[in-house]
Design an enzyme around this catalytic site. Structure first.
Site, PDB file in Angstrom:
ATOM      1  N   PHE A  75       0.859  -1.174   0.000  1.00 57.68           N
ATOM      2  CA  PHE A  75       0.000   0.000   0.000  1.00 57.68           C
ATOM      3  C   PHE A  75       0.901   1.231   0.000  1.00 57.68           C
ATOM      4  O   PHE A  75       2.104   1.119   0.286  1.00 57.68           O
ATOM      5  CB  PHE A  75      -0.927  -0.010   1.238  1.00 57.68           C
ATOM      6  CG  PHE A  75      -2.370  -0.262   0.912  1.00 57.68           C
ATOM      7  CD1 PHE A  75      -2.755  -1.428   0.271  1.00 57.68           C
ATOM      8  CD2 PHE A  75      -3.352   0.672   1.231  1.00 57.68           C
ATOM      9  CE1 PHE A  75      -4.088  -1.662  -0.036  1.00 57.68           C
ATOM     10  CE2 PHE A  75      -4.689   0.449   0.923  1.00 57.68           C
ATOM     11  CZ  PHE A  75      -5.061  -0.714   0.294  1.00 57.68           C
TER      12      PHE A  75
ATOM     13  N   HIS B 199      -8.580  11.137  -1.289  1.00 51.22           N
ATOM     14  CA  HIS B 199      -8.064   9.914  -1.926  1.00 51.22           C
ATOM     15  C   HIS B 199      -7.886  10.188  -3.409  1.00 51.22           C
ATOM     16  O   HIS B 199      -8.799  10.743  -4.048  1.00 51.22           O
ATOM     17  CB  HIS B 199      -9.052   8.762  -1.705  1.00 51.22           C
ATOM     18  CG  HIS B 199      -8.451   7.413  -1.966  1.00 51.22           C
ATOM     19  ND1 HIS B 199      -8.048   7.014  -3.226  1.00 51.22           N
ATOM     20  CD2 HIS B 199      -8.178   6.387  -1.131  1.00 51.22           C
ATOM     21  CE1 HIS B 199      -7.555   5.783  -3.138  1.00 51.22           C
ATOM     22  NE2 HIS B 199      -7.625   5.382  -1.877  1.00 51.22           N
TER      23      HIS B 199
ATOM     24  N   ARG C 165      -2.934  10.097   6.661  1.00 53.64           N
ATOM     25  CA  ARG C 165      -2.977   8.680   7.031  1.00 53.64           C
ATOM     26  C   ARG C 165      -2.456   7.810   5.889  1.00 53.64           C
ATOM     27  O   ARG C 165      -2.791   8.053   4.728  1.00 53.64           O
ATOM     28  CB  ARG C 165      -4.422   8.284   7.345  1.00 53.64           C
ATOM     29  CG  ARG C 165      -4.601   6.785   7.485  1.00 53.64           C
ATOM     30  CD  ARG C 165      -5.999   6.423   7.923  1.00 53.64           C
ATOM     31  NE  ARG C 165      -7.007   6.495   6.883  1.00 53.64           N
ATOM     32  CZ  ARG C 165      -7.287   5.521   5.997  1.00 53.64           C
ATOM     33  NH1 ARG C 165      -6.584   4.412   5.982  1.00 53.64           N
ATOM     34  NH2 ARG C 165      -8.261   5.677   5.120  1.00 53.64           N
TER      35      ARG C 165
ATOM     36  N   GLU D  64      -6.808   1.770  -3.166  1.00 55.81           N
ATOM     37  CA  GLU D  64      -5.365   1.866  -3.379  1.00 55.81           C
ATOM     38  C   GLU D  64      -4.774   0.476  -3.681  1.00 55.81           C
ATOM     39  O   GLU D  64      -3.678   0.353  -4.226  1.00 55.81           O
ATOM     40  CB  GLU D  64      -4.739   2.430  -2.098  1.00 55.81           C
ATOM     41  CG  GLU D  64      -3.313   2.859  -2.212  1.00 55.81           C
ATOM     42  CD  GLU D  64      -2.905   3.717  -1.012  1.00 55.81           C
ATOM     43  OE1 GLU D  64      -3.526   4.789  -0.805  1.00 55.81           O
ATOM     44  OE2 GLU D  64      -2.000   3.320  -0.285  1.00 55.81           O
TER      45      GLU D  64
ATOM     46  N   GLN E 298      -8.251  14.057   4.609  1.00 56.52           N
ATOM     47  CA  GLN E 298      -7.577  13.306   3.548  1.00 56.52           C
ATOM     48  C   GLN E 298      -8.419  13.218   2.274  1.00 56.52           C
ATOM     49  O   GLN E 298      -9.618  12.959   2.330  1.00 56.52           O
ATOM     50  CB  GLN E 298      -7.272  11.885   4.017  1.00 56.52           C
ATOM     51  CG  GLN E 298      -6.619  11.041   2.930  1.00 56.52           C
ATOM     52  CD  GLN E 298      -5.969   9.793   3.480  1.00 56.52           C
ATOM     53  OE1 GLN E 298      -6.635   8.799   3.739  1.00 56.52           O
ATOM     54  NE2 GLN E 298      -4.662   9.840   3.672  1.00 56.52           N
TER      55      GLN E 298
ATOM     56  N   LEU F 155     -15.074   4.733  -4.312  1.00 61.60           N
ATOM     57  CA  LEU F 155     -13.637   4.512  -4.165  1.00 61.60           C
ATOM     58  C   LEU F 155     -13.133   3.394  -5.068  1.00 61.60           C
ATOM     59  O   LEU F 155     -13.720   2.317  -5.127  1.00 61.60           O
ATOM     60  CB  LEU F 155     -13.321   4.134  -2.706  1.00 61.60           C
ATOM     61  CG  LEU F 155     -11.836   3.863  -2.457  1.00 61.60           C
ATOM     62  CD1 LEU F 155     -11.044   5.156  -2.431  1.00 61.60           C
ATOM     63  CD2 LEU F 155     -11.624   3.093  -1.171  1.00 61.60           C
TER      64      LEU F 155
ATOM     65  N   ARG G   7      -1.235   9.419  -0.288  1.00 59.04           N
ATOM     66  CA  ARG G   7      -2.435   9.929  -0.946  1.00 59.04           C
ATOM     67  C   ARG G   7      -2.436  11.431  -1.189  1.00 59.04           C
ATOM     68  O   ARG G   7      -2.966  11.897  -2.193  1.00 59.04           O
ATOM     69  CB  ARG G   7      -3.638   9.563  -0.086  1.00 59.04           C
ATOM     70  CG  ARG G   7      -3.832   8.075  -0.075  1.00 59.04           C
ATOM     71  CD  ARG G   7      -4.847   7.641   0.915  1.00 59.04           C
ATOM     72  NE  ARG G   7      -5.041   6.201   0.744  1.00 59.04           N
ATOM     73  CZ  ARG G   7      -5.831   5.461   1.481  1.00 59.04           C
ATOM     74  NH1 ARG G   7      -6.518   6.019   2.463  1.00 59.04           N
ATOM     75  NH2 ARG G   7      -5.960   4.182   1.247  1.00 59.04           N
TER      76      ARG G   7
ATOM     77  N   HIS H 274     -11.850  11.507   1.630  1.00 57.36           N
ATOM     78  CA  HIS H 274     -11.873  10.081   1.953  1.00 57.36           C
ATOM     79  C   HIS H 274     -11.827   9.793   3.447  1.00 57.36           C
ATOM     80  O   HIS H 274     -12.478   8.869   3.925  1.00 57.36           O
ATOM     81  CB  HIS H 274     -10.669   9.414   1.283  1.00 57.36           C
ATOM     82  CG  HIS H 274     -10.596   7.937   1.506  1.00 57.36           C
ATOM     83  ND1 HIS H 274     -11.587   7.080   1.090  1.00 57.36           N
ATOM     84  CD2 HIS H 274      -9.651   7.151   2.110  1.00 57.36           C
ATOM     85  CE1 HIS H 274     -11.259   5.832   1.420  1.00 57.36           C
ATOM     86  NE2 HIS H 274     -10.104   5.857   2.049  1.00 57.36           N
TER      87      HIS H 274
END
Ligand SMILES: Cc1cc2nc3c(=O)[nH]c(=O)nc-3n(C[C@H](O)[C@H](O)[C@H](O)COP(=O)(O)OP(=O)(O)OC[C@H]3O[C@@H](n4cnc5c(N)ncnc54)[C@H](O)[C@@H]3O)c2cc1C
Length: 566
Positions: free
Chosen positions: A119, A234, A379, A247, A232, A244, A278, A343
């Site tokens: 990730f 995304h 994050r 990722e 955040q 979404l 991100r 996100h």
């Protein structure tokens, strides 16, 4: 008003709430779990790509918990409390193993051990997954486990406000959504596990229920939010629906391409490329679009085609299905259209690593509702599912200890006070004329997206603060068309908007206040991180129509700030 008495009330039945309730309930305390949706419909069920975990003997041979902490700290642009990140890493293997033993069927390696994938921002791959429906699998496991205990579920109950006295929390007023009956849940401890707030933004990957109710309830009870300016975005939400695209797609090898077919991430993150964190990937996409290298409508392509149809359908089934159903794209033969969307919320109710809040005795928080702070300014993907379980468990244990050492208050809460709180909530929806909540909500979402979004600057944020304040005045005169008392969703939507407004003013004011760029808070007028002046947490209280800001130091253990390059 009817009164029910519990030792602890957990607000929210996502992963963090259920895990906390599990730990409190198993100690024999009387626990209520209140949720505005059926537990397994909480947003945790939408989590796709995975949960990060360093499992000894089942990880990359070069990996260790220190690398995991380092990645988290660097990913969070050094605003992370390093003791919290250490705890997260140290306990990650244990919690993943517990979930596996309780029944989560993780994908496997050929030798039978739990599989891993990369990730964003990870030095070594350490994300564990159930295809791209990991959250659903985890949530069903923990729901089943918690249901086996003697805990009371109040599903489709809406929590309105916390009740407190001078010294401690006394309970919460909640309303059964089916018939609008209010009940006072009296409790010595309340756990806020109410999840995120994506509905504040025009574009978000979040469920419609993510309206930031818990943050607003805490603010109204005089409790601070920590780092509320950090939102955040995304990079890969499906165009145009904002669903979404995990990722995990890039973790499995998908690449971002512009209208020239160019793999543009090489310009922005020469080493990590598409697996840059991100915030960096989101800004890169919008820069490509702004400079004319996007596709008409304002998106770029996410190319999976080289992975092959079988692999895509096995590992990224949800991405494949979503692209097909909602954009008419067959991801096995053409790139998926993607653009950034809100996100996750790094900010939250200020708690320490035990889940305890220090503004209000008896108040605790876990999961996305809390700011521990383990994610700092940004994050890393797959660290949130991990946080909900690790800190949900820590918080539940803290609450159990707290209950063992705390007696019941001697006096009871007056009914007059409860009715007053209820009247106050009702006043937001009782007008016969004025503004309709839908109109205000649309304006709010546009303001936040355009002025407190991926790119920020002084003038826009000043306007946002002013406009949000004006809208907040208007919501005191809201009306709803539906006057019935049976499943009146419009009524609850209006109460959610009241919560969104309380949070929006705190986010925009705190963002305006922070004069630097760090992680997801990117200012065009202060493009650099400024450790000398801003390596500190924002602590924001809401007092009427103003936001009172103070600071707390960031806890450092062994990682000194360094330039964040990928
Ligand atoms: C589409 C998507 C995919 C994601 N994928 C991943 C991933 O792969 N890996 C990862 O680590 N993270 C992922 N995340 C983030 C992660 O899923 C969430 O941060 C996390 O699940 C939040 O869990 P929670 O327990 O804090 O809250 P939630 O699961 O959001 O639960 C909140 C609970 O609070 C209740 N509630 C809220 N307000 C009220 C109220 N007023 N009254 C009563 N009840 C209320 C709700 O009913 C719900 O039960 C993803 C997020 C999204 C949106």
């Amino acid at each position: 008003m009817e009164k029910l008495s519990y030792d602890a009330v957990v607000l929210g039945a996502g992963l963090s709430g259920l895990m906390a309730a599990h730990e409190i309930g198993k100690e024999g305390f009387k626990v209520a779990i209140i949720s505005k949706v059926f537990p397994t419909r909480s947003h945790s069920s939408s989590a796709e790509g995975g949960i990060a975990a360093y499992i000894p003997g089942n990880s990359d041979p070069n990996d260790n918990p220190d690398y995991m902490t380092y990645d988290t700290v660097k990913g969070g642009d050094y605003l992370v409390d390093q003791d919290a990140a250490e705890l997260l890493s140290m306990k990650s293997g244990d919690i993943a193993t517990v979930m596996e033993r309780w029944g989560t069927l993780f994908n496997r390696q050929p030798d039978g051990r739990i599989a891993i994938r990369y990730f964003g921002g990870q030095t070594y791959p350490r994300t564990r997954f159930v295809g791209d429906k990991t959250g659903m699998a985890l949530l069903h496991t923990i729901y089943e486990r918690t249901s086996g205990l003697d805990v009371d579920f109040y599903s489709e109950w809406f929590a309105l406000d916390l009740i407190r006295d001078q010294e401690r929390v006394r309970g919460v007023i909640a309303m059964q959504m089916k018939n609008m009956t209010p009940v006072f849940f009296e409790a010595r401890a309340i756990v806020m596990a109410t999840g995120g707030m994506g509905m504040l933004y025009r574009h978000s990957t979040n469920s419609y229920i993510n309206t930031g109710d818990g943050y607003a309830m805490a603010l109204r009870a005089g409790v601070a939010l920590k780092d509320p300016e950090f939102v955040q975005f995304h990079p890969t939400a499906l165009y145009p629906s904002d669903i979404l695209i995990s990722e995990a797609a890039r973790g499995e090898g998908a690449v971002l391409i512009n209208n020239k077919g160019e793999r543009f991430m090489k310009r922005y993150a020469p080493n990590k490329l598409d697996l840059a964190p991100r915030d960096i990937a989101s800004r890169s996409i919008l820069t490509e679009v702004k400079e004319g290298r996007g596709f008409p409508g304002g998106f770029v392509g996410l190319d999976l085609t080289h992975l092959g149809p079988d692999y895509i359908k096995e590992r990224l089934a949800l991405a494949y299905e979503a692209a097909k159903s909602f954009s008419g794209i067959d991801a096995t033969v053409e790139p998926i259209p993607v653009r950034p969307a809100q996100h996750y919320y790094m900010g939250g109710i200020d708690v320490d690593i035990t889940g305890t809040n220090h503004d209000l005795r008896g108040l605790f928080a876990a999961g996305e509702a809390a700011c521990v702070s383990v994610h700092g300014a940004n994050r890393l993907g797959s660290n949130s599912l991990l946080e909900t379980l690790v800190f949900g468990r820590e918080t539940g244990r803290t609450v159990a200890d707290y209950l063992k050492s705390t007696s019941k208050p001697s006096s009871s809460v007056e009914n007059i006070e409860l009715e007053k709180m209820l009247d106050e909530a009702y006043s937001f929806v009782k007008s016969e004329s004025g503004v309709h909540f839908g109109e205000v909500q649309n304006k709010l979402r546009d303001i936040m997206w355009e002025k407190v979004g991926v790119f920020r600057e002084e003038k826009g944020m000043q306007e946002a603060v002013k406009e949000v304040k004006e809208l907040r005045q208007q919501v005191t005169k809201m009306y709803v068309n539906d006057k019935s008392r049976v499943y009146n969703t419009e009524f609850f939507n209006a109460l959610e908007l009241r919560n969104m407004m309380d949070l929006a003013i705190v986010i925009s004011s705190s963002a305006l206040n922070r004069k630097e760029s760090r992680g997801a808070h990117y200012r065009l007028d202060y493009t650099q991180r400024d450790d000398e002046n801003w390596l500190k947490h924002t602590i924001s209280y809401l007092r009427g129509n103003t936001v009172e800001i103070s600071y707390k130091p960031v806890k450092m253990t062994k990682w000194k700030p360094e330039p964040r390059v990928y």
